[in-house]
Design a protein around this motif. Sequence first.
Motif, PDB file in Angstrom:
ATOM      1  N   LYS A  98      48.533  56.543  -5.874  1.00 24.77           N
ATOM      2  CA  LYS A  98      48.085  55.629  -6.924  1.00 24.77           C
ATOM      3  C   LYS A  98      46.649  55.937  -7.327  1.00 24.77           C
ATOM      4  CE  LYS A  98      48.781  51.251  -6.662  1.00 24.77           C
ATOM      5  NZ  LYS A  98      48.830  49.867  -6.108  1.00 24.77           N
ATOM      6  N   ASN A  99      45.794  56.116  -6.335  1.00 23.28           N
ATOM      7  CA  ASN A  99      44.386  56.385  -6.628  1.00 23.28           C
ATOM      8  C   ASN A  99      44.203  57.736  -7.305  1.00 23.28           C
ATOM      9  OD1 ASN A  99      43.638  53.939  -5.505  1.00 23.28           O
ATOM     10  ND2 ASN A  99      43.210  54.804  -3.480  1.00 23.28           N
ATOM     11  N   LEU A 100      44.974  58.749  -6.880  1.00 20.60           N
ATOM     12  CA  LEU A 100      44.879  60.071  -7.502  1.00 20.60           C
ATOM     13  C   LEU A 100      45.298  60.013  -8.967  1.00 20.60           C
ATOM     14  CD1 LEU A 100      46.223  62.498  -4.734  1.00 20.60           C
ATOM     15  CD2 LEU A 100      43.927  62.500  -5.735  1.00 20.60           C
ATOM     16  N   LEU A 101      46.423  59.355  -9.232  1.00 17.65           N
ATOM     17  CA  LEU A 101      46.904  59.283 -10.614  1.00 17.65           C
ATOM     18  C   LEU A 101      45.968  58.458 -11.489  1.00 17.65           C
ATOM     19  CD1 LEU A 101      50.777  58.876 -10.204  1.00 17.65           C
ATOM     20  CD2 LEU A 101      49.484  60.919 -10.826  1.00 17.65           C
ATOM     21  N   GLN A 102      45.402  57.406 -10.921  1.00 11.87           N
ATOM     22  CA  GLN A 102      44.461  56.604 -11.699  1.00 11.87           C
ATOM     23  C   GLN A 102      43.250  57.434 -12.101  1.00 11.87           C
ATOM     24  OE1 GLN A 102      44.705  53.068 -12.679  1.00 11.87           O
ATOM     25  NE2 GLN A 102      43.185  54.014 -14.007  1.00 11.87           N
ATOM     26  N   GLU A 103      42.776  58.263 -11.179  1.00 10.56           N
ATOM     27  CA  GLU A 103      41.596  59.085 -11.446  1.00 10.56           C
ATOM     28  C   GLU A 103      41.925  60.260 -12.358  1.00 10.56           C
ATOM     29  OE1 GLU A 103      37.533  60.132 -11.043  1.00 10.56           O
ATOM     30  OE2 GLU A 103      38.593  58.338 -10.369  1.00 10.56           O
ATOM     31  N   LEU A 104      43.051  60.912 -12.114  1.00  6.54           N
ATOM     32  CA  LEU A 104      43.396  62.119 -12.871  1.00  6.54           C
ATOM     33  C   LEU A 104      44.001  61.804 -14.240  1.00  6.54           C
ATOM     34  CD1 LEU A 104      44.987  64.208  -9.975  1.00  6.54           C
ATOM     35  CD2 LEU A 104      42.730  64.568 -10.999  1.00  6.54           C
ATOM     36  N   ASP A 105      44.815  60.738 -14.325  1.00  5.51           N
ATOM     37  CA  ASP A 105      45.524  60.415 -15.568  1.00  5.51           C
ATOM     38  C   ASP A 105      44.906  59.247 -16.324  1.00  5.51           C
ATOM     39  OD1 ASP A 105      47.221  62.378 -14.733  1.00  5.51           O
ATOM     40  OD2 ASP A 105      48.943  61.073 -14.351  1.00  5.51           O
ATOM     41  N   GLY A 106      44.133  58.426 -15.597  1.00  8.24           N
ATOM     42  CA  GLY A 106      43.564  57.245 -16.230  1.00  8.24           C
ATOM     43  C   GLY A 106      44.518  56.065 -16.288  1.00  8.24           C
ATOM     44  N   THR A 107      45.711  56.209 -15.714  1.00  6.97           N
ATOM     45  CA  THR A 107      46.700  55.132 -15.737  1.00  6.97           C
ATOM     46  C   THR A 107      47.714  55.356 -14.623  1.00  6.97           C
ATOM     47  OG1 THR A 107      48.371  54.017 -17.084  1.00  6.97           O
ATOM     48  CG2 THR A 107      48.175  56.394 -17.356  1.00  6.97           C
ATOM     49  N   ILE A 108      48.353  54.274 -14.199  1.00  4.33           N
ATOM     50  CA  ILE A 108      49.424  54.351 -13.202  1.00  4.33           C
ATOM     51  C   ILE A 108      50.567  53.453 -13.657  1.00  4.33           C
ATOM     52  CG2 ILE A 108      47.944  54.906 -11.238  1.00  4.33           C
ATOM     53  CD1 ILE A 108      47.991  51.960 -10.475  1.00  4.33           C
ATOM     54  N   PRO A 109      51.793  53.714 -13.186  1.00  9.60           N
ATOM     55  CA  PRO A 109      52.920  52.853 -13.556  1.00  9.60           C
ATOM     56  C   PRO A 109      52.661  51.411 -13.120  1.00  9.60           C
ATOM     57  CG  PRO A 109      53.698  54.888 -12.548  1.00  9.60           C
ATOM     58  CD  PRO A 109      52.213  54.856 -12.348  1.00  9.60           C
ATOM     59  N   SER A 110      53.125  50.460 -13.923  1.00 10.61           N
ATOM     60  CA  SER A 110      52.869  49.059 -13.610  1.00 10.61           C
ATOM     61  C   SER A 110      54.092  48.170 -13.813  1.00 10.61           C
ATOM     62  CB  SER A 110      51.721  48.539 -14.484  1.00 10.61           C
ATOM     63  OG  SER A 110      52.021  48.688 -15.869  1.00 10.61           O
ATOM     64  N   SER A 111      55.250  48.773 -14.077  1.00  8.94           N
ATOM     65  CA  SER A 111      56.454  47.969 -14.282  1.00  8.94           C
ATOM     66  C   SER A 111      57.002  47.497 -12.939  1.00  8.94           C
ATOM     67  CB  SER A 111      57.516  48.783 -15.021  1.00  8.94           C
ATOM     68  OG  SER A 111      58.038  49.796 -14.172  1.00  8.94           O
ATOM     69  N   HIS A 112      58.091  46.728 -12.965  1.00 10.65           N
ATOM     70  CA  HIS A 112      58.695  46.223 -11.733  1.00 10.65           C
ATOM     71  C   HIS A 112      59.201  47.363 -10.860  1.00 10.65           C
ATOM     72  CE1 HIS A 112      62.323  46.959 -14.133  1.00 10.65           C
ATOM     73  NE2 HIS A 112      62.992  46.953 -12.998  1.00 10.65           N
ATOM     74  N   ASP A 113      59.467  48.513 -11.477  1.00  7.03           N
ATOM     75  CA  ASP A 113      60.010  49.675 -10.752  1.00  7.03           C
ATOM     76  C   ASP A 113      58.919  50.716 -10.492  1.00  7.03           C
ATOM     77  OD1 ASP A 113      62.074  51.005  -9.513  1.00  7.03           O
ATOM     78  OD2 ASP A 113      62.710  52.056 -11.329  1.00  7.03           O
ATOM     79  N   TRP A 114      57.678  50.254 -10.342  1.00  3.67           N
ATOM     80  CA  TRP A 114      56.555  51.197 -10.269  1.00  3.67           C
ATOM     81  C   TRP A 114      56.582  52.066  -9.022  1.00  3.67           C
ATOM     82  CZ3 TRP A 114      52.997  51.356  -6.354  1.00  3.67           C
ATOM     83  CH2 TRP A 114      52.870  50.220  -5.547  1.00  3.67           C
ATOM     84  N   HIS A 115      57.207  51.603  -7.936  1.00  4.01           N
ATOM     85  CA  HIS A 115      57.257  52.417  -6.722  1.00  4.01           C
ATOM     86  C   HIS A 115      58.005  53.732  -6.979  1.00  4.01           C
ATOM     87  CE1 HIS A 115      55.684  49.221  -4.151  1.00  4.01           C
ATOM     88  NE2 HIS A 115      56.482  48.393  -4.794  1.00  4.01           N
ATOM     89  N   ARG A 116      59.132  53.641  -7.655  1.00  2.00           N
ATOM     90  CA  ARG A 116      59.886  54.839  -8.015  1.00  2.00           C
ATOM     91  C   ARG A 116      59.157  55.648  -9.068  1.00  2.00           C
ATOM     92  NH1 ARG A 116      62.610  56.284 -12.164  1.00  2.00           N
ATOM     93  NH2 ARG A 116      62.530  54.184 -13.081  1.00  2.00           N
ATOM     94  N   GLN A 117      58.630  54.960 -10.078  1.00  2.00           N
ATOM     95  CA  GLN A 117      57.954  55.650 -11.168  1.00  2.00           C
ATOM     96  C   GLN A 117      56.700  56.391 -10.691  1.00  2.00           C
ATOM     97  OE1 GLN A 117      57.266  52.573 -14.056  1.00  2.00           O
ATOM     98  NE2 GLN A 117      59.304  52.753 -14.945  1.00  2.00           N
ATOM     99  N   LEU A 118      56.062  55.859  -9.664  1.00  3.60           N
ATOM    100  CA  LEU A 118      54.862  56.513  -9.137  1.00  3.60           C
ATOM    101  C   LEU A 118      55.178  57.926  -8.665  1.00  3.60           C
ATOM    102  CD1 LEU A 118      51.806  55.954  -8.347  1.00  3.60           C
ATOM    103  CD2 LEU A 118      52.694  55.532  -6.046  1.00  3.60           C
TER     104      LEU A 118
END
Length: 211
Positions: A64-84
Motif C-alpha cells: 500500500k505504501n509503495l503504490l501510494q508513493e509510486l502511483d499517487g493512489t491506492i485502491p479504495s473500493s470494498h474489494d481493495w485487498h484483491r485490487q491491491l
Amino acid sequence: MTTAFFDAKIDFKPLNDEASHLEKLRQRVSYEGWPKDSQDAWIMLTAMAASIEKCYSGTERILKNLLQELDGTIPSSHDWHRQLIDRAASVGPHGRPPLFNEELSKTFHDLRSFRHRERNAYMHDLDPAIVLEKAAVMVKAVQSLGECIDRNNQQEDGTYVPMADVSQRNGKKPAANESTIQDNSEICEDCNMVPCICGSGRRSSGTHQIG
C-alpha cells in the motif's frame, strides 16, 4: 535510491522478524511433527496460522505504501485487498512497471485467501498440513519482497527494479529446476535461513533447505 523503497526497508524489519519466527516454528513442526497432546497442537497451530496472517498483513501494508508513493493512489473500493495485488502486478497509471510477476501475484492471492479463512474460521476447521504448507509459501514470499526492497535501495539513478526481476542473477533467470539457494555456507546462524531474513547476516556451515 527512491524514498518509497527507503521507507519500505524500515517497514520491512518487523515483517522480517515475524517471518523469521514463523520459519523457525515451521521447521520445528516439519522435523518433529505436531505435538501429540491436543492442547499443545492447538496452541502451535494457532500460533502458526496467526503468524501467517500477520506476515501477509505486513506485506499488504508495505505494498500500500509503495503504490501510494509510486502511483499517487491506492485502491479504495470494498474489494481493495484483491485490487491491491492486481494493481501492484500491473503497469501503474504513470507507466510504472509491475512490481512483481504473475507467479508472485498468484502466490499473494493464495495467501490473501488463506488469511481470510484464518480470520473467519475456528482453529479446528484448519487443516494442519495446509497451514504448514502456507507457512513455507509465506516465508518465501517475504524473502522475495525483502530482496526487491534491498535491491531498489541500491539503485543510484532513481529507477527501481521490479520484483519480477529480483530472482535474476547476472542478467540470467534461474532455470526452472534451479534453486535460488546457491550455497549452504550462506545460512544465517541466527535465523537459519538463506538469505538471512533476521538482519544479523551471521554465516553457518550447516545445511538447510527451505520448503
